[in-house]
Design an enzyme around this catalytic site. Structure first.
Site, short mmCIF file in Angstrom:
data_model
loop_
_atom_site.label_atom_id
_atom_site.label_comp_id
_atom_site.label_asym_id
_atom_site.label_seq_id
_atom_site.Cartn_x
_atom_site.Cartn_y
_atom_site.Cartn_z
N HIS A 20 0.85 -1.20 0.00
CA HIS A 20 0.00 0.00 0.00
C HIS A 20 0.88 1.25 0.00
O HIS A 20 1.76 1.38 0.86
CB HIS A 20 -0.91 -0.01 1.23
CG HIS A 20 -1.84 1.15 1.32
ND1 HIS A 20 -1.76 2.08 2.31
CD2 HIS A 20 -2.85 1.54 0.52
CE1 HIS A 20 -2.70 2.99 2.13
NE2 HIS A 20 -3.37 2.69 1.05
N HIS A 25 -7.29 8.29 -4.08
CA HIS A 25 -8.06 7.06 -3.91
C HIS A 25 -9.31 7.02 -4.78
O HIS A 25 -9.87 5.95 -4.99
CB HIS A 25 -8.47 6.89 -2.44
CG HIS A 25 -7.33 6.64 -1.52
ND1 HIS A 25 -6.92 7.54 -0.56
CD2 HIS A 25 -6.48 5.59 -1.42
CE1 HIS A 25 -5.88 7.04 0.10
NE2 HIS A 25 -5.59 5.87 -0.41
N ARG A 57 -0.67 22.03 10.09
CA ARG A 57 -0.60 21.25 8.86
C ARG A 57 -0.66 19.78 9.23
O ARG A 57 0.33 19.19 9.67
CB ARG A 57 0.70 21.56 8.10
CG ARG A 57 0.93 20.68 6.86
CD ARG A 57 -0.15 20.90 5.81
NE ARG A 57 0.13 20.20 4.55
CZ ARG A 57 -0.60 19.18 4.09
NH1 ARG A 57 -1.62 18.72 4.79
NH2 ARG A 57 -0.31 18.63 2.92
N CYS A 87 5.65 25.41 5.87
CA CYS A 87 5.13 24.40 4.96
C CYS A 87 5.71 24.65 3.57
O CYS A 87 5.87 25.80 3.14
CB CYS A 87 3.60 24.48 4.91
SG CYS A 87 2.84 23.34 3.75
N TYR A 136 6.21 16.53 -1.96
CA TYR A 136 7.25 17.44 -1.49
C TYR A 136 8.51 17.36 -2.36
O TYR A 136 9.63 17.19 -1.88
CB TYR A 136 7.58 17.16 -0.03
CG TYR A 136 6.38 17.42 0.86
CD1 TYR A 136 5.82 18.69 0.95
CD2 TYR A 136 5.77 16.40 1.58
CE1 TYR A 136 4.70 18.93 1.73
CE2 TYR A 136 4.65 16.63 2.37
CZ TYR A 136 4.13 17.90 2.43
OH TYR A 136 3.03 18.14 3.21
#
Length: 566
Positions: A141, A165, A241, A288, A422
């Protein structure tokens, strides 16, 4: 023995009798069969890994012989399992009826689904009214074992978190693990009862209403620009976040495991981390990687992801032991680490994962902390209670919250967030980038932003002025040496005053607050800011040259409008 197994046994026996190396293989078959029965083998993949060998007792065996050995061994293990289940768990007649039932047609009660939770030997999930045994999928997965959070219940609330998904190929993969359907008598209007579907965010904490929320589940909220004026960002309005839910952890029972490259492990309680190691204070800014993504979307092209403004950033004083010291205590030779020790993985309790180069993790001047407090207070649940990693000078995605395990490894973290998020790509790679060709973001580039514009109180006999405030920072511990401001859309420039706040740490890990005052008559409709660090790195003037489809590292000159009549 069921008739079809008896027939299969006869065919296999005949094939085995024709095998020229059967005598040298026979004893090995029995050994492997006995071992396999103790493990209740249930997948062809595992059978292959256990039985398909061509070296028995040091003697090489022909491939045909190995295939026969594999097949017969698989048969013996399967026959044992059928026999064990039939005589130990159910009447033989009932077991044979179940064996004849087509795959995926089994009727399953809701209580039985609940019994197969994340701690069960074989975890199950439901989607719609179908039930799936995901045991053999967990290892492959992409999100790792995070899928176990849905075990024993519906997977749909979890899959709604990520749009990846909502694709047919994902549904097709799951469908291959289908084992049956929920009993109609357990359904409400043809669906799983609402009370049986777990809300993964039920334990999330309440948040300060001043935060500007982008998503509720998971929580992603930024600090309003007007609240970014303080050097240390107050904990309650520090941006949030979260990639998943906030795990409900107990500080008294939580432990951190250090795993070295040779598999050796050592566990530390929170009390250990707070009392057995010297505590360090480090002032560090977390940003972030998507901070200011909204500006890239507006200034170039739409970038996917949360449309953060300037508030996905905050500065705090963090306290805790250095990761350097804890790794040394766990047995890692810091002066001469093994050649295959290249990365430090961080695993969060909610299954988020990331890694940094080991050179950063063990650098005593790198100031990587296992932080237990933030601005003099215990970490809040949203910010990693009871312990999180702080990696100063790096993108905040590497400062893993709720950390439960640190692994020293030859490879970087296999986490989805390390390998397929990222990262930055060229402006032309806007559809299907090659994720393997780009390195994961670590240190951050130069950044600056304007967070406040206000007319100054007019002094007697003096012309009116306008005050601009903001932040500037760079990654890797590089200090900001200059902040340039233009009040006429880049026609002319002047330098802002940089604050001289007291900081803790080996390098400049935190932002600089800056202020610039200009006569109102000189301020045009667009004001710009850019910063320069000690290596003379600076920011690009526009967004298109650094455009990337994920909108990471948006660092172009920040432009804000100014209306003298507002």
């Amino acid at each position: 023995m069921p008739p079809r197994l008896r027939s299969l046994y006869s065919e296999l026996s005949a094939s085995f009798d024709r095998c020229p190396t059967r005598r040298s293989c026979m004893s090995k078959i029995h050994v492997h069969t006995l071992r396999s029965t103790g493990r209740a083998i249930s997948s062809h993949t595992r059978l292959g890994s256990i039985f398909l060998r061509t070296d028995f007792g040091g003697r090489k065996v022909s491939k045909p012989a190995a295939i026969v050995v594999f097949t017969l061994s698989a048969f013996l293990a399967t026959a044992w399992r059928y026999s064990y289940d039939a005589y130990a768990e159910a009447p033989q007649e009932q077991e044979e009826r179940e064996l004849e039932q087509p795959a995926g047609k089994r009727i399953i009660r809701l209580d039985e689904l609940k019994e197969h939770g994340q701690d069960a030997e074989r975890p199950w999930v439901a989607r719609g009214t179908s039930v799936y045994d995901i045991t053999d999928w967990i290892g492959g997965h992409p999100g790792g074992d995070v899928i176990l959070r849905a075990a024993g219940s519906s997977v749909e609330p979890f899959w709604k978190i990520f749009t990846i998904h909502q694709k047919q190929d994902v549904y097709d993969i799951l469908e291959s693990y289908r084992i049956g359907s929920i009993d109609p008598q357990d359904l409400t209007d043809g669906q799983l009862p609402a009370e049986s579907i777990e809300d993964p965010f039920i334990d999330d904490p309440a948040r300060d209403p001043r935060l500007q929320t982008h998503t509720d589940k998971p929580c992603n909220a930024e600090t309003p620009a007007s609240e970014l004026s303080a050097f240390l960002t107050p904990n309650k309005i520090f941006y949030v976040r979260n990639h998943l839910w906030v795990p409900p952890l107990d500080g008294d029972s939580h432990s951190l495991v250090i795993e070295l490259g040779d598999g050796e492990e050592k566990s530390y309680t929170m009390e250990d981390l707070k009392t057995k190691f010297k505590q360090f204070k480090v002032t560090a800014t977390l940003q972030c990687s998507g901070n200011r993504r909204k500006h890239m979307t507006e200034g170039a092209r739409p970038a996917s992801g949360l449309q953060w403004d300037v508030g996905a950033i905050g500065n705090a004083e963090w306290t805790g032991p250095r990761l350097h010291d804890v790794l040394a205590d766990a047995g890692l030779p810091l002066d001469d680490p093994p050649e295959d020790a290249q990365h430090a993985h961080f695993v969060g309790a909610e299954s988020y994962g990331a890694s940094i180069p080991l050179t950063k993790a063990i650098d005593p001047r790198g100031d990587v902390l296992l932080a237990c407090s933030m601005n003099g207070e215990d970490l809040s649940p949203d910010h990693g209670f009871p312990v999180r990693v702080i990696v100063p000078g790096h993108v905040a995605a590497r400062s893993v919250k709720w950390v439960k395990r640190v692994v020293v490894s030859e490879e970087e973290s296999p986490s989805h967030w390390q390998r397929r998020d990222y990262k930055c790509f060229g402006p032309n790679d806007d559809k299907n980038p090659d994720w393997d060709c780009a390195p994961a973001i670590q240190e951050t580039p130069v950044q600056s932003a304007i967070t406040m514009v206000r007319d100054a109180a007019r002094a007697e006999n003096r012309a009116p002025t306008v005050v601009f405030e903001g932040y500037a920072l760079s990654g890797g511990g590089r200090a900001i040496v200059r902040v340039d401001v233009s009040t006429d859309n880049g026609g002319t420039w002047d330098q802002a005053e940089i604050g001289a706040d007291r900081v803790s740490g080996s390098k400049d890990w935190c932002w600089k607050r800056w202020r610039y005052t200009a006569p109102k008559t000189r301020v045009g409709p667009t004001v710009l800011v850019k910063a320069v660090d000690e290596a003379y790195n600076t920011q690009p003037d526009s967004y298109e040259p650094t455009y990337n489809l994920r909108g990471n590292l948006t660092t172009a000159w920040h432009r804000v409008p100014y209306d003298p009549g507002s």
